[in-house]
Enzyme design. Structure first.
Site, PDB file in Angstrom:
ATOM      1  N   SER A 129     -47.499  -4.488  91.050  1.00  0.00           N
ATOM      2  CA  SER A 129     -47.209  -3.462  90.036  1.00  0.00           C
ATOM      3  C   SER A 129     -45.763  -3.579  89.581  1.00  0.00           C
ATOM      4  O   SER A 129     -45.433  -3.270  88.435  1.00  0.00           O
ATOM      5  CB  SER A 129     -47.460  -2.070  90.611  1.00  0.00           C
ATOM      6  N   SER A 130     -44.889  -4.067  90.470  1.00  0.00           N
ATOM      7  CA  SER A 130     -43.465  -4.154  90.120  1.00  0.00           C
ATOM      8  C   SER A 130     -43.238  -5.207  89.037  1.00  0.00           C
ATOM      9  O   SER A 130     -42.600  -4.929  88.021  1.00  0.00           O
ATOM     10  CB  SER A 130     -42.612  -4.450  91.363  1.00  0.00           C
ATOM     11  N   THR A 150     -45.720 -20.101 100.893  1.00  0.00           N
ATOM     12  CA  THR A 150     -45.307 -21.422 100.423  1.00  0.00           C
ATOM     13  C   THR A 150     -44.136 -21.312  99.443  1.00  0.00           C
ATOM     14  O   THR A 150     -43.398 -22.274  99.253  1.00  0.00           O
ATOM     15  CB  THR A 150     -46.473 -22.127  99.705  1.00  0.00           C
ATOM     16  N   ASP A 151     -43.963 -20.118  98.828  1.00  0.00           N
ATOM     17  CA  ASP A 151     -42.968 -19.994  97.743  1.00  0.00           C
ATOM     18  C   ASP A 151     -41.556 -20.311  98.232  1.00  0.00           C
ATOM     19  O   ASP A 151     -40.856 -21.114  97.639  1.00  0.00           O
ATOM     20  CB  ASP A 151     -43.049 -18.612  97.061  1.00  0.00           C
ATOM     21  N   TYR A 206     -41.227 -11.001 108.028  1.00  0.00           N
ATOM     22  CA  TYR A 206     -41.008 -11.898 106.883  1.00  0.00           C
ATOM     23  C   TYR A 206     -39.710 -12.675 107.087  1.00  0.00           C
ATOM     24  O   TYR A 206     -39.685 -13.910 106.974  1.00  0.00           O
ATOM     25  CB  TYR A 206     -40.956 -11.056 105.602  1.00  0.00           C
ATOM     26  N   GLY A 238     -47.590  -0.631  94.900  1.00  0.00           N
ATOM     27  CA  GLY A 238     -47.337  -1.037  96.276  1.00  0.00           C
ATOM     28  C   GLY A 238     -48.560  -1.562  97.001  1.00  0.00           C
ATOM     29  O   GLY A 238     -48.566  -1.657  98.223  1.00  0.00           O
ATOM     30  N   ASP A 275     -44.420 -13.703  90.991  1.00  0.00           N
ATOM     31  CA  ASP A 275     -45.056 -12.525  90.402  1.00  0.00           C
ATOM     32  C   ASP A 275     -44.818 -12.412  88.900  1.00  0.00           C
ATOM     33  O   ASP A 275     -45.738 -12.144  88.127  1.00  0.00           O
ATOM     34  CB  ASP A 275     -44.554 -11.251  91.093  1.00  0.00           C
ATOM     35  N   GLY A 291     -49.776  -4.632  96.783  1.00  0.00           N
ATOM     36  CA  GLY A 291     -49.768  -6.085  96.878  1.00  0.00           C
ATOM     37  C   GLY A 291     -50.297  -6.764  95.628  1.00  0.00           C
ATOM     38  O   GLY A 291     -50.498  -7.977  95.615  1.00  0.00           O
ATOM     39  N   LEU A 292     -50.538  -6.000  94.561  1.00  0.00           N
ATOM     40  CA  LEU A 292     -51.050  -6.600  93.319  1.00  0.00           C
ATOM     41  C   LEU A 292     -49.947  -6.706  92.268  1.00  0.00           C
ATOM     42  O   LEU A 292     -50.207  -6.956  91.108  1.00  0.00           O
ATOM     43  CB  LEU A 292     -52.249  -5.800  92.798  1.00  0.00           C
TER      44      LEU A 292
HETATM   45  P1  ADP Z   1     -46.279  -4.213  94.342  1.00  0.00           P
HETATM   46  O1  ADP Z   1     -45.442  -4.945  93.351  1.00  0.00           O
HETATM   47  O2  ADP Z   1     -47.056  -5.148  95.207  1.00  0.00           O
HETATM   48  O3  ADP Z   1     -47.150  -3.178  93.731  1.00  0.00           O
HETATM   49  P2  ADP Z   1     -43.686  -3.348  95.175  1.00  0.00           P
HETATM   50  O4  ADP Z   1     -43.178  -2.623  96.366  1.00  0.00           O
HETATM   51  O5  ADP Z   1     -43.091  -4.663  94.830  1.00  0.00           O
HETATM   52  O6  ADP Z   1     -45.275  -3.463  95.328  1.00  0.00           O
HETATM   53  O7  ADP Z   1     -43.509  -2.451  93.885  1.00  0.00           O
HETATM   54  C1  ADP Z   1     -43.981  -1.115  93.884  1.00  0.00           C
HETATM   55  C2  ADP Z   1     -42.919  -0.210  93.304  1.00  0.00           C
HETATM   56  O8  ADP Z   1     -42.822  -0.424  91.878  1.00  0.00           O
HETATM   57  C3  ADP Z   1     -43.268   1.252  93.440  1.00  0.00           C
HETATM   58  O9  ADP Z   1     -42.857   1.739  94.699  1.00  0.00           O
HETATM   59  C4  ADP Z   1     -42.447   1.860  92.312  1.00  0.00           C
HETATM   60  O10 ADP Z   1     -41.083   1.975  92.692  1.00  0.00           O
HETATM   61  C5  ADP Z   1     -42.535   0.798  91.234  1.00  0.00           C
HETATM   62  N1  ADP Z   1     -43.647   1.095  90.304  1.00  0.00           N
HETATM   63  C6  ADP Z   1     -44.730   0.336  90.076  1.00  0.00           C
HETATM   64  N2  ADP Z   1     -45.537   0.907  89.145  1.00  0.00           N
HETATM   65  C7  ADP Z   1     -44.943   2.078  88.786  1.00  0.00           C
HETATM   66  C8  ADP Z   1     -45.275   3.136  87.874  1.00  0.00           C
HETATM   67  N3  ADP Z   1     -46.410   3.111  87.174  1.00  0.00           N
HETATM   68  N4  ADP Z   1     -44.397   4.173  87.768  1.00  0.00           N
HETATM   69  C9  ADP Z   1     -43.257   4.176  88.482  1.00  0.00           C
HETATM   70  N5  ADP Z   1     -42.903   3.229  89.357  1.00  0.00           N
HETATM   71  C10 ADP Z   1     -43.721   2.185  89.521  1.00  0.00           C
HETATM   72 MG    MG Z   2     -43.854  -6.273  93.832  1.00  0.00          MG
END
Ligand code: ADP
Ligand code: MG
Length: 367
Positions: free
Chosen positions: A109-110, A20-21, A205, A104, A154, A106-107
């Site tokens: 982390s980025s 939806t975004d 996508y 990576g 996000d 889907g939660l």
């Molecule tokens: P998501 O945001 O869903 O986890 P993304 O592909 O958007 O997936 O982001 C994941 C990327 O963010 C990883 O491949 C890495 O490049 C970076 N990343 C996330 N957490 C860390 C971490 N703790 N250390 C280094 N890189 C990280």
């Molecule tokens: Mg991400």
């Protein structure tokens, strides 16, 4: 002036509102009880940026910051870059990253590391940015520095969510509202990592985005968000492309489901929330065609195990499934799911539980 600051910001999971975004619609994420932490210390040397990841066990030393390269450190360096671009003189800096948000998966982390960086630098340099400005620089790291065209959810989820609440975000206006999400003890929110690879997800996508844009233009609206459920039958009748019909039906009904879920949460009607989650999954499976067998199986097993509702969350083709489960049923569900995956020859899924947690914060470490 402080010499060291800590930014702490969580991952997120979207409860409902998928694809939806980019249609200017609504999403409803919660922040997770898992965070990224960035410790920021002033560096000695010119404008040099040093970044260390505890998870990767590695560091980089960057003499200058140029957008365009996609590397793990870009999510952190991109925030320094975005702040400098918007006129904030961030000089030499050492950034140490630690995180328990799975990479990576889907939660998000980025966004967690982008937002933790923005919060730490805001605190260290005394910038006093607004919540909107923090979100903008964190998103700019991803969109403009790394060149990844992700939407606005996000970073705002990571920064703006409050404990025991979900965040209703309007992706057109970027206005947000807190919606109560405090589960009673007899209900548990489950996350299933389906461990499925996201094969070819990028192409799918882009094709779906194009279909939505083409349909909006055929229907004479700025975005599919502008079509209501009441207008949907007439709108679908005007489309000649069968694929567009399914895509539009998903987006329009999904936006309505987000708003219905907000009303159900405000009324503490968990059974209605569950029904909406499952309806969202069916729509993603049949109309948006973004689910895969591992994901559908997890939803089916959750529902057969007594879940009030269950759906895939995230862009699709794998990733995470959520389920709203009676707390007494969590162990039996975990066992049934392991058996069902083994019977199909799928990699073992990982089940965890979560709750709606607080958004990001910054702390000053040394005076
Ligand atoms: P998501 O945001 O869903 O986890 P993304 O592909 O958007 O997936 O982001 C994941 C990327 O963010 C990883 O491949 C890495 O490049 C970076 N990343 C996330 N957490 C860390 C971490 N703790 N250390 C280094 N890189 C990280
Ligand atoms: Mg991400």
């Amino acid at each position: 002036m402080t010499n060291e600051a800590l930014g702490v910001s969580p991952g997120r999971v979207n409860l409902i509102g998928e694809h939806t975004d980019y249609n200017d619609g609504f999403v409803l994420p919660i922040a997770l009880d898992k965070t990224a932490r960035i410790a920021a210390t002033r560096g000695a040397d010119g404008d040099v940026v040093t970044i260390t990841s505890a998870q990767l066990g590695t560091s980089v030393v960057l003499d200058s910051l140029e957008p365009g390269e996609r590397a793990w450190w870009g999510y952190v360096a991109g925030v320094v870059w975005a702040l400098r671009e918007s006129g904030h003189p961030i000089g030499a800096i050492d950034l140490a990253l630690d995180s328990d948000v799975p990479l990576g998966g889907g939660l998000s982390s980025s966004a967690a590391i982008e937002c933790a960086t923005a919060l730490a630098l805001d605190q260290l340099a005394g910038l006093d940015l607004t919540p909107e400005q923090l979100a903008d620089v964190a998103q700019a790291a991803e969109n403009s520095f790394l060149g990844i065209p992700t939407g606005p959810m996000d970073q705002r989820a990571s920064l703006w969510c409050e404990a025991d609440h979900a965040l209703l975000l309007d992706c057109r206006t970027l206005s947000a509202r807190q919606v109560p999400f405090a589960l009673p003890p007899e209900l548990t929110l489950i996350l299933v990592d389906t461990r499925s690879p996201h094969v070819l997800a990028d192409g799918h996508y882009a094709r779906r985005r194009e279909a939505c844009e083409a349909a909006a233009s055929a229907l004479g609206v700025a975005a599919l968000r502008d079509i209501t459920v009441a207008e949907l039958p007439a709108a679908l009748a005007r489309l000649t492309d069968e694929e567009q019909v399914r895509r539009v039906r998903h987006v329009v009904t999904e936006n309505a489901r987000v708003l219905a879920a907000v009303a159900a949460l405000e009324a503490s009607d968990w059974s209605a929330v569950g029904t909406l989650l499952t309806a969202s999954h069916v729509s993603m499976r049949d109309d948006y065609e973004i689910t895969v067998p591992t994901v559908d199986l997890a939803v089916d097993v959750a529902l057969a195990s007594g879940a009030l509702g269950s759906r895939m969350t995230g862009g699709g083709f794998g990733g995470t499934v959520i389920a709203l489960m009676p707390t007494t049923g969590v162990d039996a569900f975990t066992a049934s799911l392991a058996d069902a995956y083994a019977a199909q020859g799928f990699d073992a899924p990982q089940v965890s539980t979560t709750r709606a947690s607080a958004g990001g914060i910054a702390l000053s470490l040394r005076g």
